[in-house]
Design an enzyme around this catalytic site. Sequence first.
Site: not given
Ligand code: UDP
Length: 385
Positions: A100, A122, A136, A220, A222, A253
């Site tokens: 997304d 997904e 998203e 992280h 918004r 973050h």
């Molecule tokens: N992740 C990482 N390092 C970190 C925090 C998260 O590699 O310090 C990985 C985590 O394992 C997951 C992905 O990043 O697979 C999630 O990304 P994020 O939280 O940025 O995005 P979302 O999943 O909320 O779209």
Amino acid sequence: MVKKIKILVSFGTRPEGIKLAPVIKEIEKNKDYFILSICSTGQHREMLAQVIDFFEIKPDINLNLMTANQTLSEISSRIIQGMEDVFNQTSPDIVLVQGDTTTAFLTAFVAFYGKIRVGHVEAGLRTFNKHSPFPEEINRQLISKIADLHFAPTEKAKESLLNEGTDENGIILTGNTVVDAILWGIDKIDKKPEKDKSEDIKLLEKIVSPDKKTILVTMHRRESFGEEIKNVCEALKVTASKYKNINIIYPVHLNPNVSRPVHEILGGIKNIKLFEPLGYEPFLWLMNKSYFIITDSGGVQEEAPTLKKPVLVIRKFTERSESVEMGISKLLGTDKENIIKNMRLLLDNESEYKKMIAYANPYGDGKASRRICKAMKEYFKICAE
Ligand code: UDP
């Protein structure tokens, strides 16, 4: 001889890279059927580079679109132009996008202009709240209007797509590729000889001790900026001062809307360790060592059940409601007292803790990428007939 299918896989951020990596690996195993091109828009730069490195992926095209402090509109216009050029160069039969992000939506959008088929990995996640997660929720709804193949990770996602009138023939229930990625990743980490171990893991090994419970935190989004982040930090601070036998590890973050309040409230507390965002490899290692996880991340909510870790979700809405309904995770919002109460429950009450890890993983079985490739082969056979 069957005509090979030209696939373009496009991604731009860390979570897309992680979730498309096993699909790329599976496509590469099927060279008799597929010709693969990989494009990175570079919507995130450093965070994505670590993922590409870990999964040993080699993008054929790197648009390098990230610039400092760009607005959503600025990155969007650059992605649109960039992807049009990529489609002209590669002329794929199908483009695969994931999830997304703005990269995923605009890749699908430009593909539609070029009458190129779109496969959505997904597909079908929904909060039905257009502002949360932002942007998203709207990105993924719009991709569903464009896509030809919808790879739904769960029954619930499939149902959402059907309820919106999506053609059932185009929906394939696959499981989430995040499970494939995590199993591959843990195996790689376990098999690495001691001498090749990442420096970050060596550093974390000094902090993570078996006689202290490790609580991993990420935040992280918004929609959490402002009071919400402060509330969560206050709850962590109160819990850390009450429980000396825990270590809270928080990769923070880099966005100043996050890092400023986090460092102001939590900096200098002995049993709270603030890090910069970790690479996927040390993060995976740390998730695996943690006692429970507090997060607003979508991907982490799906990863934790694979590793049998309870999750406290610090969001008001989640599109990963399967684990909430099963009791593997709890949707807490950002109320300080509620977070403190639920952290205490997990720390003090072993039977509550065990209840949260007693379930099968609702997000997949590690075979999603295989199902995606099989579905593409069948789809193109049908299209050719
Ligand atoms: N992740 C990482 N390092 C970190 C925090 C998260 O590699 O310090 C990985 C985590 O394992 C997951 C992905 O990043 O697979 C999630 O990304 P994020 O939280 O940025 O995005 P979302 O999943 O909320 O779209």
